[in-house]
Design an enzyme around this catalytic site. Structure first.
Site, PDB file in Angstrom:
ATOM      1  N   CYS A  30       0.867  -1.194  -0.069  1.00 31.58           N
ATOM      2  CA  CYS A  30       0.020  -0.249   0.107  1.00 31.58           C
ATOM      3  C   CYS A  30       0.816   1.172   0.002  1.00 31.58           C
ATOM      4  O   CYS A  30       2.032   1.245  -0.327  1.00 31.58           O
ATOM      5  CB  CYS A  30      -0.913  -0.072   1.232  1.00 31.58           C
ATOM      6  SG  CYS A  30      -0.224  -0.232   2.749  1.00 31.58           S
ATOM      7  N   MET A  31       0.491   2.221   0.634  1.00 34.09           N
ATOM      8  CA  MET A  31       1.221   3.553   0.601  1.00 34.09           C
ATOM      9  C   MET A  31       2.589   3.382   1.120  1.00 34.09           C
ATOM     10  O   MET A  31       3.831   4.086   0.901  1.00 34.09           O
ATOM     11  CB  MET A  31       0.485   4.674   1.180  1.00 34.09           C
ATOM     12  CG  MET A  31      -0.656   5.295   0.119  1.00 34.09           C
ATOM     13  SD  MET A  31      -0.066   5.985  -1.406  1.00 34.09           S
ATOM     14  CE  MET A  31       0.834   7.557  -0.462  1.00 34.09           C
TER      15      MET A  31
END
Length: 500
Positions: A30-31
């Site tokens: 993810c981020m």
């Protein structure tokens, strides 16, 4: 060492510490986190992983998550995937042998089940996780387009490059014009349908031709219902598709199933969901504006103060569709800058802990390594490595966030709205994405003022009230004091995106 070599070295250091390629069932990111599905949780060496220079911490949820930070994780993950493929290719026999033993598989399954926290398996939290899985992949595009939009606005205000600004406007706006299609695609994928059918149904919402259709006595408008309508349409399409797969003969499936899926869900979308979702979306925008216009200071106090606990419980994921809806409607979300104040309180808290625990080398080393990421809005290392294990500093960090949120909320009451054109970044990383209803300089000043208030209140609240006398004695007793609970707290569950 080049950046590529450094990323490859990080991946090579992580792989054996999670049990090798044979222990990995899935890889994603993810981020900020490398998210791994594991066969046997007991093979993971948590403490050794935390000692890898690029690793900021580990979090255990539905997947095993290794916090690497924004930018780094996107570069390390491909290198990690290559190493896993190479290891599997070079030792296929070992991998196959691993799957032949029924007793071993049963033991692995039991270990995985035991590792998952029961409180994170409630239907409501599982639903929120699904919602996050739909929207989190969109964040990079939101950030990129948001920064381009901000740059374009600056060039227009300065009167520079008039021949280029229309092109920049098109680049910045293209994704948002079609975001409903991407939401529909991801929704169908997440709920087990055919992604392209979900995207096809959601595309109806943004198709200009819907302006010629009347529903509920009103003429529809392109984009009505937005991302909420797209989400509902794609979920409906998925269930219709599954029903068709069950009852339509296999020989007719390729013709009948996609046709019925798009036709039925499309009609329901046009003559029901677009109107209903449009009313809900309008209500969300109206409610957010009313809340900040009339109770800005109090609303900021509550939102900024409670965001860290929401992250701990995984409930912050419910805000993602709201942020996206506000960005789609107004061009920015007024909630994110207030919620970002929680990270400011966390940073101020960490600095106070550093000052108070002068003889605790372990915690001070953690703070020194985690503070740069904290200023940029990555809060996991400070939360799981510092404030949460200590207990009381976590509460004083929330107080700092509440003060910063109240500061920004007060200006909203005075008519100066501060918003973000994208979700994901926080802290100093949010400055390029700031927007509002007044000048950019004023918007930046208010946000910066909120951060400063959060830092100061988080610092002083922690410095004076974050420790009992006995805590200070115990934690400063020896040079290498270690907070015993940090190991367990570092694996406490938290959901995406927890950037503060």
């Amino acid at each position: 060492m080049s950046t590529e070599d450094k990323n490859r070295a990080t991946a090579a250091a992580i792989l054996p510490l999670v049990g090798g390629a044979a222990n990995i069932t899935s890889i994603a990111h993810c981020m900020t986190r490398l998210r791994l599905g594991l066969r046997d949780r007991s093979l993971v060496q948590d403490e050794a992983l935390k000692a890898v220079p690029a690793v900021m911490g580990v979090v255990e949820d539905d997947t095993y998550q290794i916090v690497l930070g924004p930018g780094t994780v996107a570069r390390v993950t491909p290198e990690f995937e290559k190493l896993v493929e190479q290891e599997r290719a070079s030792a296929p026999a070992a991998s196959d042998a691993h799957t032949l033993s029924a007793d071993e598989l049963a033991a692995q399954g039991a270990a995985m089940k035991a590792a998952q926290k029961a409180k994170n398996q409630t239907p409501f939290k599982l639903f929120l996780r699904r919602i996050a899985n739909i929207f989190v992949p969109l964040i990079p595009a939101l950030i990129g387009c948001g920064i381009i939009a901000g740059l374009n606005g600056l060039l227009i205000n300065l009167g520079w490059l008039p021949s280029v600004t229309p092109a920049l406007a098109a680049i910045a706006s293209g994704f948002m014009a079609l975001i409903a299609v991407f939401v529909g695609f991801n929704t169908a994928k997440e709920f087990g349908g055919t992604p392209i059918l979900g995207g096809a149904v959601a595309a109806i919402i943004v198709f200009p031709g819907v302006a010629n259709i009347t529903a509920f006595g009103q003429q529809l408008s392109p984009g009505q219902g937005g991302v909420l309508g797209a989400l509902g349409a794609a979920v409906l399409a998925t269930y219709i598709e599954k029903w068709c797969r069950k009852w339509v003969p296999e020989s007719l499936d390729v013709l009948v199933t996609p046709t019925l899926t798009v036709l039925i869900s499309g009609l329901v979308t046009i003559f029901g969901l677009m109107f209903l979702a449009g009313e809900i979306s309008t209500g969300i925008g109206t409610a957010a504006n009313w809340l900040l216009d009339n109770t800005g200071a109090f609303a900021g106090l509550v939102l900024g103060g409670l965001f860290l606990p929401l992250v701990m419980l995984g409930l912050h994921q419910a805000l993602i569709p709201i942020h996206t809806t506000l960005i789609e409607q107004q061009g920015f979300t007024v909630l994110l800058p207030i919620l970002a104040m929680a990270g400011a309180g966390q940073v101020g808290c960490a600095i106070a802990v550093y000052r108070r625990l002068r003889h605790n080398t372990s915690i001070r080393t953690t703070i020194k390594s985690a503070l740069p990421a904290g200023f940029l809005g990555v809060g996991e290392p400070l939360i799981y490595g510092v404030s949460l294990p200590l207990g009381r500093p976590f509460i004083t960090a929330c107080i700092g966030g509440a003060a910063g949120g109240a500061f920004v909320g007060t200006f909203s009451m005075l008519g100066d709205k501060v918003g973000s054109t994208a979700i994901g970044p926080s802290g100093w990383a949010l400055f390029p994405l700031l927007d509002g209803n007044k000048g950019l300089g004023e918007t930046i000043a208010i946000y910066a003022g909120g951060l400063l208030v959060g830092y100061l209140v988080g610092f002083f609240a922690t410095y004076f009230f974050g420790f009992s006398k006995q805590m200070l004695v115990d934690l400063n007793a020896v040079e290498e004091t270690v907070v015993a609970s940090s190991a367990s707290a570092s694996t406490a569950p938290a959901a995406e995106p927890a950037r503060l």
